[in-house]
Structure formats: structure tokens, C-alpha cells
Enzyme design. Structure first.
Site, mmCIF file in Angstrom:
data_model
loop_
_atom_site.group_PDB
_atom_site.id
_atom_site.type_symbol
_atom_site.label_atom_id
_atom_site.label_comp_id
_atom_site.label_asym_id
_atom_site.label_seq_id
_atom_site.Cartn_x
_atom_site.Cartn_y
_atom_site.Cartn_z
ATOM 1 C CB ALA A 1 -2.171 7.400 -3.551
ATOM 2 N N GLY B 1 0.817 -1.205 0.000
ATOM 3 C CA GLY B 1 0.000 0.000 0.000
ATOM 4 C C GLY B 1 0.845 1.245 0.000
ATOM 5 C CG ASN B 2 -0.580 4.580 -1.411
ATOM 6 O OD1 ASN B 2 -1.373 5.235 -0.746
ATOM 7 N ND2 ASN B 2 -0.920 3.988 -2.557
ATOM 8 C CB SER B 3 1.880 7.298 3.246
ATOM 9 O OG SER B 3 2.947 6.447 3.572
ATOM 10 C CB SER B 4 -2.976 7.994 -0.070
ATOM 11 O OG SER B 4 -4.111 8.805 -0.275
#
Length: 409
Positions: A276, A209-212
Site C-alpha cells: 500500500a 501512512g495508511n492502515s495496511s
């Protein structure tokens, strides 16, 4: 410190205004509560005074020497009416001054925000719709109610939006009162917003995943809805509440995002890709939890996901819909950042690119941001402040300069 006048009309949702008052107070605002006589049947005067730390006037003739029916409206930086009942909306639309709150509405020089709450039949009645339209034409910001559980067993549109959402709208009106003058400038248009971060599963319990946080996308959806657009929200993983009054499609992976966006953009006037999306996904997803093998580590084979923004850009016909992309970049200096942004804008075949500098971990998850809106015409407009404010700034730019700006007017 800003001065907020919180008007409370006589509906069951008056109890939620207590939470709204708390949020305003904790944010450092000075709050004066003006309940209608009917509102006091739901929440008493003592409660309002205890929560606000200020005296509560309920009658035009209370403290007449202070001329409260004039001074309260004049001195406020923002007037918020929550809940605004069908009765209150009708009396305000007629310009009546038969209680202290309606007097305040006639004397306020600041932005006025109303949050209606009532049963579905009352909200959808032609008289109420006409009164709402009258208020909006006069520059009042009317927040559409949410859908959900109402009094008794009833459900449907008419529920007071979450106090957190109302507080966010109020804060952006305090941050820039001119937002109230935008009115319903996106009325008749369909806006698609994607928000959050996609997740690519490794196994049943892990993902890439990502930090959005989804804050920017949610702010854009809220701003577009507030300005009259029909909003379709394609929602990946987010950490914040969804705005009321929008149509939501949930997605998990980038592949699901691609499929959902293909359907959502049909008939749209403006598409804002604030999501994102993961650039890579595991070549294989394990059906069971991947076990640790002592200290040998783990090697993953990744493959690229679909570039959803580029696919949307390449698939447009006649420049419709207007397409806005987002890019989070790191660069050594502003010139290099702009260079990266312009290159990506050209590759994606979008009309606009909202460029975020995330060097040093900036932006993700925070309340504030600073962006540069780059246009395919070579323009570059900077915006900074809360994400709610920047959402309006972005819509200002892309709606004013969009080739589709007058398509539905």
C-alpha cells in the site's frame, strides 16, 4: 474442530513444538502428540500430555489393542512433523516403519506437513536434499527452514521456522487440503512481492501512512515460497512476521519502494504489488519536530509520489514479467467496484488486478478477506477466506493463465 497429529523428532528444536501445540489447541483443534523416542530426550511425555490434554503414545506396541500405528494416521485431518530431523526425513523417504511416528506417516490419508530443523551442513547435504525432494514428489508439504541461530554458537539455514508461521501454514492446509497437491508448481520461477505500507515523513517523529498491516503481501510471499519459487520480498512497514526462506529488502518511503522495485524485478517471472504505497508525500520534510502553534492548526503542502505500479507496467518488454497489482477501493455497489478496478487495471498496464472492497473499513488488519482477481483478458475470479488461502487462490489464477506460465518449466 480438526484433528491434528503433531509428530516431534529428536532435535533441540523440539521445545518450539510446545508453542506450536499451544497455538493449535487455542485455535480449537484436537491435538495428539507422537514424539519419537529420541524426542523424549528433549521434551518429556508428561509435558506433551499436560499441554495437549491427551494421552501420548510413544511406542508401536503401546495400547496394541487400539492399533495406534494405523488408526492415528487414519483419523488425522493433518499431520505436522516439527521438527523433522535429518534422520526422520531419511527414514520417511525410505518408507521405514521403525517407530510409531514413521508408521503414522505410512498410514495417513490426510495432508502431511514437515518442518525440517538441523545444522546447516546437514540441511545442505546432498542426501538430505534428495530426501526432501522425494517427500515433495510424494505430496508432502516440506517447509524450508529459517536462517538464524542454531545449537551452540552456529548460525545459518536450518533453524525451525517460527511456530506462528508453521501454524498459519497448517491452518491453510486444513482450510483447503488440496493446497498440498500444488506441490512445487512455482519451482524455477522468481517471484517478487511487495508488502506493507509506505510512510512519508513530515518531521523526525511524524509521518503520513495508511492502515495496511502487510498480512496479504506476507501471505503471498509465504505461499509462493511454499510452492517452490525463489521469492524477493520488498518490505515496507508491516505488523506481521516475515516468512522464512525469502530475500528481504526493507523500504520506508514510496521513493525507496520505487528504487527497490526497479532492482528487484530484474530477471523476475512474476511481480505482485501488494504494497500500500502512499499517493502523496509532503513537499518539504521538517528537519526538527513541528511545534504546535496554539490553536492555529497546520497546513501541509503535498505532492504526488511516483506511481510505482504504473511505472513497472510501462517499463516491461514483451509482457515480462507478469505484473499483478492491488487496489483497495470503495464503491456503492459491486458493479461500480468492478468498473473502478477495470479502469485502474488498464491505466496501470498490468496483467492482473486484485480488487479489495474496503468500504466501511473492511479488510485492513483482519485475518480474512474477499477479493476479485480481474484479468486484462476480461476475466474476474472471486476468492474469499483467510488471507493465507486467498494468497494461494491468487497464485492459482495468475500462474495458470499467465503468458509466462511455462517459461521456466
Amino acid at each position: 474442530m480438526s484433528r491434528i497429529l503433531l509428530g516431534v523428532a529428536g532435535g533441540i528444536a523440539a521445545y518450539k513444538a510446545c508453542e506450536l501445540l499451544r497455538r493449535f489447541s487455542e485455535a480449537g483443534h484436537e491435538v495428539t502428540v507422537v514424539p519419537t523416542p529420541a524426542a523424549l530426550n528433549f521434551v518429556g511425555k508428561v509435558t506433551w500430555e499436560a499441554l495437549s490434554g491427551r494421552p501420548v503414545a510413544t511406542e508401536v506396541f503401546s495400547d496394541a489393542h487400539r492399533v495406534n500405528h494405523v488408526m492415528l494416521g487414519r483419523q488425522a485431518d493433518l499431520v505436522v512433523v516439527a521438527p523433522a530431523t535429518a534422520d526422520l526425513l531419511a527414514r520417511a523417504a525410505q518408507g521405514r516403519a521403525d517407530d510409531l511416528l514413521t508408521n503414522v506417516l505410512l498410514t495417513a490419508h490426510c495432508p502431511v506437513m514437515m518442518a525440517p530443523a538441523m545444522h546447516t551442513e546437514m540441511w545442505q547435504h546432498a542426501a538430505t536434499r534428495s530426501n526432501v525432494q522425494t517427500q515433495r514428489e510424494r505430496g508432502v508439504v516440506v517447509v524450508d527452514p529459517a536462517s538464524g541461530r542454531l545449537t551452540g554458537a552456529d548460525s545459518g539455514p536450518g533453524r525451525l521456522p517460527d511456530p506462528d508461521e508453521l501454524a498459519q501454514i497448517a491452518e491453510v492446509l486444513l482450510e483447503d487440503p488440496s493446497i498440498a497437491t500444488r506441490g512445487q508448481d512455482l519451482h524455477g520461477r522468481t517471484v517478487v512481492v511487495s508488502a506493507g505500507g509506505t510512510r512519508e515523513p513530515l518531521d523526525p517523529v511524524r509521518y503520513l501512512g495508511n492502515s495496511s498491516s502487510g498480512r496479504m503481501g506476507m501471505a503471498l510471499a509465504r505461499a509462493a515460497r511454499l510452492r517452490g519459487a525463489r521469492v524477493r520480498l520488498v518490505r515496507a512497514h508491516t505488523e506481521v512476521a516475515t516468512p522464512s526462506g525469502v530475500d528481504v529488502v526493507d523500504v520506508g518511503t514510496t521513493a525507496e519502494l520505487d528504487q527497490a522495485m526497479s532492482a528487484a524485478v530484474e530477471g523476475a517471472d512474476l511481480v505482485v504489488m501488494a504494497v500500500a504505497a502512499a499517493d502523496f508525500t509532503p513537499a518539504r520534510t521538517a528537519t526538527g519536530k513541528i511545534k504546535k502553534d496554539r490553536d492555529s492548526g497546520l497546513t501541509l503542502e503535498l505532492q504526488q509520489t511516483t506511481d510505482v505500479l504504473a511505472r513497472l507496467g510501462a517499463g516491461r518488454s514483451g509482457g515480462r514479467p507478469t505484473l499483478v497489482g492491488f487496489a483497495a477501493e470503495t464503491a456503492a455497489d459491486p458493479d461500480r467496484l468492478l468498473e473502478l478496478g477495470r479502469s485502474k487495471l488498464a491505466r496501470k498496464k498490468a496483467d492482473w488486478l486484485v480488487l479489495n472492497d474496503v468500504s466501511g473499513g473492511k479488510v485492513f488488519g483482519s485475518e480474512g478477506t474477499a477479493v476479485t482477481v480481474i484479468g486484462s483478458d476480461g476475466s474476474a475470479v472471486e476468492a474469499a477466506g483467510s488471507k493465507e488461502l486467498c494468497a494461494h487462490r491468487i497464485l492459482d489464477v495468475v500462474s495458470a493463465r499467465s503468458p509466462n506460465a511455462d517459461a521456466n518449466d
